[in-house]
Design a protein around this motif. Sequence first.
Motif, mmCIF file in Angstrom:
data_model
loop_
_atom_site.group_PDB
_atom_site.id
_atom_site.type_symbol
_atom_site.label_atom_id
_atom_site.label_comp_id
_atom_site.label_asym_id
_atom_site.label_seq_id
_atom_site.Cartn_x
_atom_site.Cartn_y
_atom_site.Cartn_z
ATOM 1 N N GLU A 176 -6.757 -4.384 7.146
ATOM 2 C CA GLU A 176 -7.625 -5.686 7.615
ATOM 3 C C GLU A 176 -9.021 -4.235 6.912
ATOM 4 N N PRO A 177 -9.995 -5.232 6.373
ATOM 5 C CA PRO A 177 -11.205 -4.536 5.752
ATOM 6 C C PRO A 177 -11.524 -3.369 6.817
ATOM 7 N N LEU A 178 -12.381 -1.938 6.450
ATOM 8 C CA LEU A 178 -12.517 -0.932 7.503
ATOM 9 C C LEU A 178 -13.666 -0.005 6.994
ATOM 10 N N LEU A 216 -10.687 -1.806 1.763
ATOM 11 C CA LEU A 216 -10.078 -3.140 1.574
ATOM 12 C C LEU A 216 -8.861 -3.561 1.025
ATOM 13 N N PRO A 217 -7.748 -3.798 1.748
ATOM 14 C CA PRO A 217 -5.657 -4.171 1.623
ATOM 15 C C PRO A 217 -5.978 -4.589 0.556
ATOM 16 N N ALA A 218 -5.043 -4.330 -0.095
ATOM 17 C CA ALA A 218 -4.749 -5.015 -1.574
ATOM 18 C C ALA A 218 -4.999 -5.920 -2.210
ATOM 19 N N GLU A 219 -3.994 -6.865 -1.160
ATOM 20 C CA GLU A 219 -4.396 -8.576 -0.636
ATOM 21 C C GLU A 219 -5.300 -9.144 -1.039
ATOM 22 N N THR A 220 -6.639 -7.890 -0.421
ATOM 23 C CA THR A 220 -8.042 -8.672 -0.046
ATOM 24 C C THR A 220 -8.442 -8.588 -1.427
#
Length: 79
Positions: A19-21, A35-39
């Motif tokens: 999840e975003p961090l 941001l995770p790759a998919e996001t």
Amino acid sequence: MSKITLDPTLKTKLNGLNEPLELCDERGQTIGHFLPAETYRKYFYAWLRSQVSDEEIEALRRQQGGKTLAEIKSRLGIS
């Protein structure tokens, strides 16, 4: 872009990176966001679509001309 490889311990501390961090220094100052790759892909493509319309993309697809791969390689001095 720089690349950092995380060890399993640090990856666990970062909530699995799913999840975003927000990343902060020891004073609590934000130094960046993860941001995770998919996001990231979702946001990037949304931004890209805001820059070029579907009609413009289709017009570019229909364009004729250009150079062959052999011509490009020759110009670049690649055999």
